[in-house]
Design a protein around this motif. Structure first.
Motif, PDB file in Angstrom:
ATOM      1  N   LYS A 130       6.746 -10.362  -9.128  1.00 30.74           N
ATOM      2  CA  LYS A 130       6.285 -11.446  -8.252  1.00 30.74           C
ATOM      3  C   LYS A 130       7.292 -11.748  -7.142  1.00 30.74           C
ATOM      4  O   LYS A 130       6.906 -12.058  -6.013  1.00 30.74           O
ATOM      5  N   ARG A 131       8.572 -11.666  -7.460  1.00 30.34           N
ATOM      6  CA  ARG A 131       9.582 -11.885  -6.422  1.00 30.34           C
ATOM      7  C   ARG A 131       9.489 -10.777  -5.375  1.00 30.34           C
ATOM      8  O   ARG A 131       9.633 -11.032  -4.185  1.00 30.34           O
ATOM      9  N   ARG A 132       9.241  -9.567  -5.803  1.00 33.78           N
ATOM     10  CA  ARG A 132       9.103  -8.452  -4.853  1.00 33.78           C
ATOM     11  C   ARG A 132       7.919  -8.700  -3.927  1.00 33.78           C
ATOM     12  O   ARG A 132       8.011  -8.480  -2.706  1.00 33.78           O
ATOM     13  N   ILE A 133       6.810  -9.171  -4.490  1.00 34.84           N
ATOM     14  CA  ILE A 133       5.625  -9.457  -3.678  1.00 34.84           C
ATOM     15  C   ILE A 133       5.924 -10.567  -2.672  1.00 34.84           C
ATOM     16  O   ILE A 133       5.568 -10.472  -1.493  1.00 34.84           O
ATOM     17  N   ALA A 134       6.599 -11.621  -3.135  1.00 35.01           N
ATOM     18  CA  ALA A 134       6.936 -12.737  -2.242  1.00 35.01           C
ATOM     19  C   ALA A 134       7.857 -12.275  -1.120  1.00 35.01           C
ATOM     20  O   ALA A 134       7.707 -12.693   0.038  1.00 35.01           O
ATOM     21  N   LEU A 135       8.802 -11.406  -1.454  1.00 32.84           N
ATOM     22  CA  LEU A 135       9.734 -10.911  -0.441  1.00 32.84           C
ATOM     23  C   LEU A 135       9.017 -10.023   0.568  1.00 32.84           C
ATOM     24  O   LEU A 135       9.258 -10.117   1.781  1.00 32.84           O
ATOM     25  N   LEU A 136       8.135  -9.160   0.095  1.00 34.57           N
ATOM     26  CA  LEU A 136       7.362  -8.312   1.004  1.00 34.57           C
ATOM     27  C   LEU A 136       6.571  -9.159   1.994  1.00 34.57           C
ATOM     28  O   LEU A 136       6.533  -8.877   3.196  1.00 34.57           O
ATOM     29  N   ARG A 137       5.971 -10.215   1.486  1.00 35.01           N
ATOM     30  CA  ARG A 137       5.174 -11.063   2.370  1.00 35.01           C
ATOM     31  C   ARG A 137       6.056 -11.800   3.373  1.00 35.01           C
ATOM     32  O   ARG A 137       5.689 -11.938   4.543  1.00 35.01           O
ATOM     33  N   SER A 138       7.203 -12.290   2.920  1.00 35.22           N
ATOM     34  CA  SER A 138       8.091 -13.011   3.835  1.00 35.22           C
ATOM     35  C   SER A 138       8.656 -12.100   4.913  1.00 35.22           C
ATOM     36  O   SER A 138       9.033 -12.567   5.993  1.00 35.22           O
ATOM     37  N   MET A 139       8.697 -10.795   4.633  1.00 27.00           N
ATOM     38  CA  MET A 139       9.183  -9.832   5.615  1.00 27.00           C
ATOM     39  C   MET A 139       8.068  -9.345   6.540  1.00 27.00           C
ATOM     40  O   MET A 139       8.282  -8.443   7.350  1.00 27.00           O
ATOM     41  N   GLY A 140       6.886  -9.930   6.402  1.00 21.35           N
ATOM     42  CA  GLY A 140       5.780  -9.566   7.269  1.00 21.35           C
ATOM     43  C   GLY A 140       4.997  -8.347   6.819  1.00 21.35           C
ATOM     44  O   GLY A 140       4.149  -7.848   7.567  1.00 21.35           O
ATOM     45  N   ARG A 141       5.231  -7.891   5.610  1.00 18.57           N
ATOM     46  CA  ARG A 141       4.538  -6.702   5.096  1.00 18.57           C
ATOM     47  C   ARG A 141       3.400  -7.146   4.186  1.00 18.57           C
ATOM     48  O   ARG A 141       3.380  -6.899   2.977  1.00 18.57           O
ATOM     49  N   ALA A 142       2.410  -7.829   4.785  1.00 13.60           N
ATOM     50  CA  ALA A 142       1.313  -8.417   4.017  1.00 13.60           C
ATOM     51  C   ALA A 142       0.472  -7.362   3.301  1.00 13.60           C
ATOM     52  O   ALA A 142       0.040  -7.563   2.162  1.00 13.60           O
ATOM     53  N   SER A 143       0.231  -6.237   3.947  1.00 15.10           N
ATOM     54  CA  SER A 143      -0.586  -5.187   3.325  1.00 15.10           C
ATOM     55  C   SER A 143       0.098  -4.626   2.082  1.00 15.10           C
ATOM     56  O   SER A 143      -0.549  -4.393   1.048  1.00 15.10           O
ATOM     57  N   ASP A 144       1.427  -4.422   2.170  1.00 17.06           N
ATOM     58  CA  ASP A 144       2.172  -3.943   1.005  1.00 17.06           C
ATOM     59  C   ASP A 144       2.161  -4.986  -0.108  1.00 17.06           C
ATOM     60  O   ASP A 144       2.050  -4.653  -1.292  1.00 17.06           O
ATOM     61  N   ALA A 145       2.271  -6.264   0.278  1.00 18.98           N
ATOM     62  CA  ALA A 145       2.237  -7.331  -0.711  1.00 18.98           C
ATOM     63  C   ALA A 145       0.882  -7.381  -1.414  1.00 18.98           C
ATOM     64  O   ALA A 145       0.807  -7.556  -2.639  1.00 18.98           O
ATOM     65  N   ALA A 146      -0.204  -7.206  -0.644  1.00 22.88           N
ATOM     66  CA  ALA A 146      -1.544  -7.208  -1.234  1.00 22.88           C
ATOM     67  C   ALA A 146      -1.722  -6.034  -2.195  1.00 22.88           C
ATOM     68  O   ALA A 146      -2.277  -6.195  -3.290  1.00 22.88           O
ATOM     69  N   SER A 147      -1.241  -4.876  -1.803  1.00 29.70           N
ATOM     70  CA  SER A 147      -1.342  -3.699  -2.682  1.00 29.70           C
ATOM     71  C   SER A 147      -0.560  -3.905  -3.968  1.00 29.70           C
ATOM     72  O   SER A 147      -1.023  -3.548  -5.064  1.00 29.70           O
ATOM     73  N   ASP A 168      -4.803 -15.859  -0.667  1.00 30.40           N
ATOM     74  CA  ASP A 168      -4.114 -16.401   0.506  1.00 30.40           C
ATOM     75  C   ASP A 168      -3.702 -15.295   1.475  1.00 30.40           C
ATOM     76  O   ASP A 168      -3.773 -15.463   2.699  1.00 30.40           O
ATOM     77  N   ILE A 169      -3.285 -14.152   0.936  1.00 30.72           N
ATOM     78  CA  ILE A 169      -2.914 -13.025   1.799  1.00 30.72           C
ATOM     79  C   ILE A 169      -4.140 -12.499   2.540  1.00 30.72           C
ATOM     80  O   ILE A 169      -4.092 -12.238   3.751  1.00 30.72           O
ATOM     81  N   TYR A 170      -5.255 -12.342   1.823  1.00 30.10           N
ATOM     82  CA  TYR A 170      -6.483 -11.887   2.476  1.00 30.10           C
ATOM     83  C   TYR A 170      -6.912 -12.870   3.570  1.00 30.10           C
ATOM     84  O   TYR A 170      -7.352 -12.465   4.651  1.00 30.10           O
TER      85      TYR A 170
END
Length: 328
Positions: A130-147, A168-170
């Protein structure tokens, strides 16, 4: 009075979070700098209370929120001393502190690689995932976070928090059908959560008012669903401001448009738009209740003080639109 240590800092106002963070030096001074993880320690040092570790965890979050990274690091050291550096929850908190202390994108990438290393050794480490997903999203990598969220939900399909984050990402990408689907999964897991019903109503309303919804024939269906979800939210919670706000907004939109004049089309779930008379009654109900909430919250009456100031201000502005419309 200082806020309780058992309240999650995210739920606190900025002022309350700062007040909580300022207690960190006193708490650290009054607690031992190291705690043995041996079960024999409780025989010597007295019984251990779980509240003290919740206290340190919440202090970490409050200190990070207010910019006191050093105090957060010292609180983390207490948890590492007690539970060990390999504890999954401690690893996630350690990563969070490193994220907060990162000064550039390169340092964030280093934290991301550390998460990926931990997951390569144990791909069931949910806190790190979950921290990895949150970090991906904060770095602007929303598609990677969704995957990454989809992969997490394949492993843990009953994680309501993950479904909500995916929704929320979608939504941030303008993918309304996917956002609605993910939020519906949250509702399956928590069918009586009035806030989730209201949130789903908001998503349906946004989908209905998005460009192209009228052309593809989905506008009326989304509006019908929005009415249903907002109505259910206030049925479950009589004084829920966001539910009444949403119900007033959607019924006002319907009454001022063509939907209330056109024949009702039943959607696949068997729900059609209410007739104009019903919409007017719902609008009157929502207006009266919103006015009561705004009035009593502004007066700080007992039992009416838990509303967020921003929500009350938004409700007041929505009510004021009716007044200005009458004046014109």
């Amino acid at each position: 009075m200082a806020p309780s240590f058992l309240y999650h800092p995210v739920q606190l106002s900025p002022a309350a979070a700062l007040e909580l963070a300022q207690t960190a030096p006193a708490v650290l001074k009054s607690s031992p700098s190291s705690v043995s993880s041996s079960p024999l320690f409780s025989l010597v040092g007295g019984p251990e209370k779980s509240e003290q570790w919740i206290q340190f965890e919440n202090l970490i979050l409050a200190c990070l929120r207010t910019g006191d990274d050093q105090a957060a690091r010292k609180c983390l050291e207490r948890l590492v001393s007690r539970f060990g550096a390999d504890n999954e929850r401690v690893q996630a908190l350690d990563g969070l502190v490193k994220e907060a202390m990162a000064n550039n994108n390169g340092e964030l990438e280093a934290v991301l690689k550390e998460y990926e290393r931990i997951l390569s050794e144990n791909d069931t480490n949910i806190p790190i995932a979950k921290r990895r997903i949150a970090l991906l999203r904060s770095m602007g990598r929303a598609s990677d976070a969704a995957s990454a969220l989809v992969e997490l939900l394949d492993f843990s399909p009953t994680d309501a928090e993950a479904w909500s984050e995916l929704s929320d990402i979608y939504l941030s990408q303008g993918l309304y059908p996917q956002a609605i689907y993910a939020m519906e999964e949250v509702l399956v897991l928590a069918p009586n959560a009035w806030n989730i019903h209201a949130r789903l109503g908001e998503l349906q309303y946004m989908a209905a008012t998005a460009s192209g919804s009228a052309a593809n024939g989905s506008h009326q269906k989304h509006m019908a669903e929005a009415v249903k979800r907002f109505s259910r939210s206030i049925e479950l919670c009589d004084d829920y401001l966001r539910g009444y706000y949403g119900l007033k907004l959607v019924t006002k939109t319907l009454l001022s448009g063509e939907d209330a004049k056109t024949p009702k089309q039943t959607d696949e779930g068997g729900f059609a738009l209410p007739d104009r008379s019903t919409l007017e009654k719902l609008h009157e109900l929502a207006t009266a209740k919103l006015a009561e909430i705004v009035r009593r919250a502004a007066a700080k009456e007992r039992g009416w003080r838990g509303y967020a100031e921003a929500d009350v201000a938004a409700a007041r502005e929505l009510l004021a639109q009716d007044t200005s419309a009458v004046q014109r």
